[in-house]
Write an enzyme that holds these catalytic residues in place. Structure first.
Site, PDB file in Angstrom:
ATOM      1  N   HIS A  65       0.855  -1.173   0.000  1.00  0.00           N
ATOM      2  CA  HIS A  65       0.000   0.000   0.000  1.00  0.00           C
ATOM      3  C   HIS A  65       0.903   1.239   0.000  1.00  0.00           C
ATOM      4  O   HIS A  65       2.123   1.122   0.108  1.00  0.00           O
ATOM      5  CB  HIS A  65      -0.902  -0.018   1.228  1.00  0.00           C
ATOM      6  CG  HIS A  65      -2.128  -0.882   1.062  1.00  0.00           C
ATOM      7  ND1 HIS A  65      -3.200  -0.826   1.919  1.00  0.00           N
ATOM      8  CD2 HIS A  65      -2.442  -1.805   0.130  1.00  0.00           C
ATOM      9  CE1 HIS A  65      -4.126  -1.686   1.521  1.00  0.00           C
ATOM     10  NE2 HIS A  65      -3.695  -2.296   0.445  1.00  0.00           N
ATOM     11  N   GLU A  67       1.465   3.512   2.259  1.00  0.00           N
ATOM     12  CA  GLU A  67       2.224   3.678   3.501  1.00  0.00           C
ATOM     13  C   GLU A  67       3.274   2.589   3.680  1.00  0.00           C
ATOM     14  O   GLU A  67       4.405   2.853   4.092  1.00  0.00           O
ATOM     15  CB  GLU A  67       1.268   3.678   4.700  1.00  0.00           C
ATOM     16  CG  GLU A  67       0.203   4.785   4.659  1.00  0.00           C
ATOM     17  CD  GLU A  67      -1.093   4.326   3.990  1.00  0.00           C
ATOM     18  OE1 GLU A  67      -1.032   3.548   3.013  1.00  0.00           O
ATOM     19  OE2 GLU A  67      -2.166   4.741   4.453  1.00  0.00           O
ATOM     20  N   SER A  92      -6.924   7.887   4.169  1.00  0.00           N
ATOM     21  CA  SER A  92      -6.954   7.340   5.522  1.00  0.00           C
ATOM     22  C   SER A  92      -6.474   5.883   5.531  1.00  0.00           C
ATOM     23  O   SER A  92      -6.896   5.083   4.691  1.00  0.00           O
ATOM     24  CB  SER A  92      -8.383   7.440   6.070  1.00  0.00           C
ATOM     25  OG  SER A  92      -8.396   7.221   7.460  1.00  0.00           O
ATOM     26  N   CYS A  94      -5.682   1.954   5.898  1.00  0.00           N
ATOM     27  CA  CYS A  94      -6.373   0.695   6.174  1.00  0.00           C
ATOM     28  C   CYS A  94      -5.805   0.112   7.473  1.00  0.00           C
ATOM     29  O   CYS A  94      -4.852   0.644   8.051  1.00  0.00           O
ATOM     30  CB  CYS A  94      -6.169  -0.278   5.009  1.00  0.00           C
ATOM     31  SG  CYS A  94      -4.538  -1.064   5.013  1.00  0.00           S
ATOM     32  N   CYS A  97      -1.981  -0.737   7.285  1.00  0.00           N
ATOM     33  CA  CYS A  97      -1.077   0.415   7.361  1.00  0.00           C
ATOM     34  C   CYS A  97      -1.145   1.078   8.735  1.00  0.00           C
ATOM     35  O   CYS A  97      -0.129   1.539   9.263  1.00  0.00           O
ATOM     36  CB  CYS A  97      -1.416   1.389   6.243  1.00  0.00           C
ATOM     37  SG  CYS A  97      -1.097   0.660   4.602  1.00  0.00           S
TER      38      CYS A  97
END
Lengths: 179, 179
Positions: A65, A67, A92, A94, A97
């Site tokens: 992802h 992040e 925002s 998940c 992350c």
């Protein structure tokens, strides 16, 4: 989703823009347009340690992802460094992350937007992570476009089937029909 | 940490042994000895989708824990597949790995042991994940040895400084002093 601006400074805007740049690169690569930046903001000044972007499509990855790709790009770091970092992300986090930020005790996350996805903010705050939600129009538009044009990939990225997204199939764009 | 055996079948033992094998390979590579296996246990029988192991040292990685390496090795999968999987891991998941299991709605995790580390079990159960903690002697011994001989790497892996582990420096082995 609620918008909580929190305290932002000029540098926050600059670092969030690095994350947005990554998201746009990811979109142009055919991927999920979510980007991130990890910035050490210690007593001696700021240092961008890494940027990253969601690379599910690009690397055939289930764990890259925005992040996590960013943290992977930063490499192995001592605990003391993470604890003086700010993580910037266009969307925002998940639970994966968010769990990564909690593991490394990253104390603050600046979130581009949480209108299109929000799954972990209460948990993050409960673990002492300070969140600032910018509600940034560029971040919102990137995800709006993703959900219009590539909903199947987005669904896969958050562990649901496309039918669970509530997307009207007649509104799907070219990318979706090609899947 | 508490031990909760839960319901285990013969196949659980076999798949946990795959995870233990991975942990041993990781140790021999100089890494953190934590392994995992992802097994699809659907109505038509079982299929091992992937195995993996912590590769912090081997790949210089901040996100390749046993469970995440395993999921990465499994590649991109539809939501429906994860929802019929069991994740086997030699050690209780950190928040990153627990968050990954919650993201993909993996319904069950078989945990080799949670004496040496436990950070997410309440959160996992609260999200509907069924946990079975085996309290396996081989898993315990792998982590005991890790903490004796490579405590700095273990500390780094869970986002703390070695001084925070409460390890007596005089007990550190050769690997630790070489760091």
């Amino acid at each position: 989703m609620s918008s909580t601006h929190g305290q932002l400074d000029d540098a926050d805007r600059e670092y969030l823009d690095l994350a947005i740049e990554q998201a746009r690169i990811g979109w142009d690569e055919g991927g999920v347009p979510i980007g991130a930046a990890l910035v050490h903001r210690g007593p001696d000044g700021d240092r961008v340690l890494a940027v990253g972007r969601n690379r599910r499509v690009q690397l055939g990855s289930a764990i890259r992802h925005g992040e996590t790709d960013c943290l992977e790009n930063a490499g192995r770091l001592p605990a003391s460094v993470y604890r003086e970092c700010v993580l910037y992300t266009t969307l925002s986090p998940c639970t994966m992350c968010a769990g990564t930020a909690i593991l490394y005790e990253i104390p603050r996350i600046v979130i581009g937007e949480n209108r299109n996805f929000e799954a972990s903010e209460e948990w993050l705050r409960g673990n002492g992570v300070e969140l600032a939600v910018v509600d940034d129009p560029a971040c919102i538009e990137l995800m709006d476009r993703m959900m219009r044009e590539r909903p199947e990939i987005w669904a896969e990225d958050i562990g649901v089937d496309a039918s669970e997204l509530g997307v009207d199939a007649s509104e799907l764009g070219a990318d979706a029909s090609a899947l």
